[in-house]
Design a protein around this motif. Structure first.
Motif, PDB file in Angstrom:
ATOM      1  N   ILE A  97       0.866  -1.182   0.000  1.00 39.55           N
ATOM      2  CA  ILE A  97       0.000   0.000   0.000  1.00 39.55           C
ATOM      3  C   ILE A  97       0.897   1.225   0.000  1.00 39.55           C
ATOM      4  N   ASP A  98       0.768   2.059  -1.018  1.00 40.27           N
ATOM      5  CA  ASP A  98       1.597   3.266  -1.118  1.00 40.27           C
ATOM      6  C   ASP A  98       0.710   4.499  -1.073  1.00 40.27           C
ATOM      7  N   GLY A  99       1.277   5.634  -1.406  1.00 41.26           N
ATOM      8  CA  GLY A  99       0.516   6.873  -1.459  1.00 41.26           C
ATOM      9  C   GLY A  99       0.275   7.283  -2.894  1.00 41.26           C
ATOM     10  N   ASP A 100      -0.998   7.402  -3.279  1.00 43.58           N
ATOM     11  CA  ASP A 100      -1.388   7.861  -4.621  1.00 43.58           C
ATOM     12  C   ASP A 100      -0.784   7.040  -5.750  1.00 43.58           C
ATOM     13  N   HIS A 101      -0.553   5.765  -5.507  1.00 39.85           N
ATOM     14  CA  HIS A 101      -0.047   4.832  -6.536  1.00 39.85           C
ATOM     15  C   HIS A 101       1.326   5.259  -7.089  1.00 39.85           C
ATOM     16  N   LEU A 102       2.117   5.950  -6.289  1.00 41.30           N
ATOM     17  CA  LEU A 102       3.390   6.490  -6.790  1.00 41.30           C
ATOM     18  C   LEU A 102       4.494   5.445  -6.873  1.00 41.30           C
ATOM     19  N   SER A 103       4.292   4.275  -6.281  1.00 42.01           N
ATOM     20  CA  SER A 103       5.358   3.272  -6.287  1.00 42.01           C
ATOM     21  C   SER A 103       5.594   2.676  -7.667  1.00 42.01           C
ATOM     22  N   HIS A 104       4.699   2.939  -8.625  1.00 41.77           N
ATOM     23  CA  HIS A 104       4.940   2.470  -9.993  1.00 41.77           C
ATOM     24  C   HIS A 104       6.106   3.221 -10.625  1.00 41.77           C
ATOM     25  N   ASP A 105       6.384   4.404 -10.137  1.00 38.63           N
ATOM     26  CA  ASP A 105       7.510   5.199 -10.619  1.00 38.63           C
ATOM     27  C   ASP A 105       8.676   4.970  -9.670  1.00 38.63           C
ATOM     28  N   LEU A 106       9.690   4.254 -10.111  1.00 40.85           N
ATOM     29  CA  LEU A 106      10.799   3.902  -9.235  1.00 40.85           C
ATOM     30  C   LEU A 106      11.618   5.102  -8.796  1.00 40.85           C
ATOM     31  N   SER A 107      11.408   6.248  -9.441  1.00 41.23           N
ATOM     32  CA  SER A 107      12.109   7.457  -9.015  1.00 41.23           C
ATOM     33  C   SER A 107      11.403   8.130  -7.830  1.00 41.23           C
ATOM     34  N   ARG A 108      10.193   7.652  -7.503  1.00 40.35           N
ATOM     35  CA  ARG A 108       9.439   8.205  -6.379  1.00 40.35           C
ATOM     36  C   ARG A 108       9.606   7.315  -5.152  1.00 40.35           C
ATOM     37  N   ASP A 109       8.980   7.720  -4.083  1.00 44.29           N
ATOM     38  CA  ASP A 109       9.060   6.968  -2.827  1.00 44.29           C
ATOM     39  C   ASP A 109       8.261   5.671  -2.956  1.00 44.29           C
ATOM     40  N   THR A 110       8.930   4.545  -2.809  1.00 47.05           N
ATOM     41  CA  THR A 110       8.267   3.249  -2.952  1.00 47.05           C
ATOM     42  C   THR A 110       8.101   2.535  -1.610  1.00 47.05           C
ATOM     43  N   ARG A 111       8.369   3.219  -0.517  1.00 43.80           N
ATOM     44  CA  ARG A 111       8.230   2.586   0.788  1.00 43.80           C
ATOM     45  C   ARG A 111       6.762   2.302   1.094  1.00 43.80           C
ATOM     46  N   ALA A 112       6.533   1.200   1.796  1.00 45.49           N
ATOM     47  CA  ALA A 112       5.162   0.783   2.104  1.00 45.49           C
ATOM     48  C   ALA A 112       4.583   1.607   3.244  1.00 45.49           C
ATOM     49  N   LEU A 113       3.320   1.989   3.077  1.00 46.08           N
ATOM     50  CA  LEU A 113       2.566   2.616   4.155  1.00 46.08           C
ATOM     51  C   LEU A 113       1.731   1.573   4.890  1.00 46.08           C
TER      52      LEU A 113
END
Length: 222
Positions: free
Chosen positions: A63-79
């Protein structure tokens, strides 16, 4: 199928069962023009069976924030981690999709601080389109958001304390009415009377003259 008592209290975010998707027909546009996303009982059961039979690289579905984990340049840490899906029959008789979530300390803090209050689902593979109607059979992503595409879903956290009242669509009880604040009352006294500009006539002041002078006195405005 889970019971009402198992649903997480909206006022105290913690690990537990949360509303994943709202059943019914929802207006969507996935880039191919206006369409309908249909979440019926069969779609819900298909997603439950598919999810619970899958294995994940981590403790569950990330579970991430606003589906941003699809972009590896963004924060991919789990919430948080979505561990399991199940169904819930609400008091109106509607079958809803729920999931058991285990929050990370960072994700739980965001909910407690209300940085996020809503959730968003993601469907990809396994979704069919027929005559303008999308029908999913596989949940492929879940994220925290404040701008969900699908409206009417039970939030992850808010000020309500009863999980059943929101789920049933019941009207929350209105707070008890206390004494209404009284409007301020201006008392005209010699201290708060303010004279307008007035030039005293020369010579003795007769009764008509005194009356004219008193009419130029005013009370302060609020």
């Amino acid at each position: 199928m889970i019971s009402t008592k198992q649903i997480n209290d909206l006022s105290r975010p913690a690990n537990g069962w949360f509303h994943v998707e709202k059943s019914g027909d929802h207006d969507v546009d996935y880039g191919e023009g206006p369409a309908v996303l249909r979440i019926d009982e069969q779609a819900i059961r298909d997603m439950v069976d598919d999810f619970n039979a899958r294995t994940f690289d981590g403790p569950g579905m990330l579970i991430d924030g606003d589906h941003l984990s699809h972009d590896l340049s963004r924060d991919t840490r789990a919430l948080g981690w979505l561990k399991r899906l199940d169904t819930y029959r609400d008091p109106s008789g509607t079958l809803e999709l729920y999931g058991f979530i285990e929050w990370t300390p960072r994700g739980l803090k965001m909910l407690q601080d209300k940085e996020y209050t809503q959730s968003s689902t993601e469907y990809g593979e396994g979704m069919t389109l027929t005559d303008g109607v999308y029908r999913p059979s596989r949940l492929t992503g879940f994220a925290l958001t404040n701008r969900p595409r699908i409206k009417g879903k039970r939030p992850l956290v808010n000020r309500q304390t009863s999980p059943a009242s929101d789920e049933a669509g019941a009207t929350p009880k209105a707070p008890k009415r206390g004494k209404q604040p009284r409007k301020p009352i201006w008392k005209t006294t010699i201290e708060n009377i303010r004279p307008r500009r007035w030039t005293r006539p020369s010579g003795p002041c007769s009764t008509p003259c005194l009356t004219s002078w008193m009419s130029n006195l005013t009370a302060p405005t609020t």
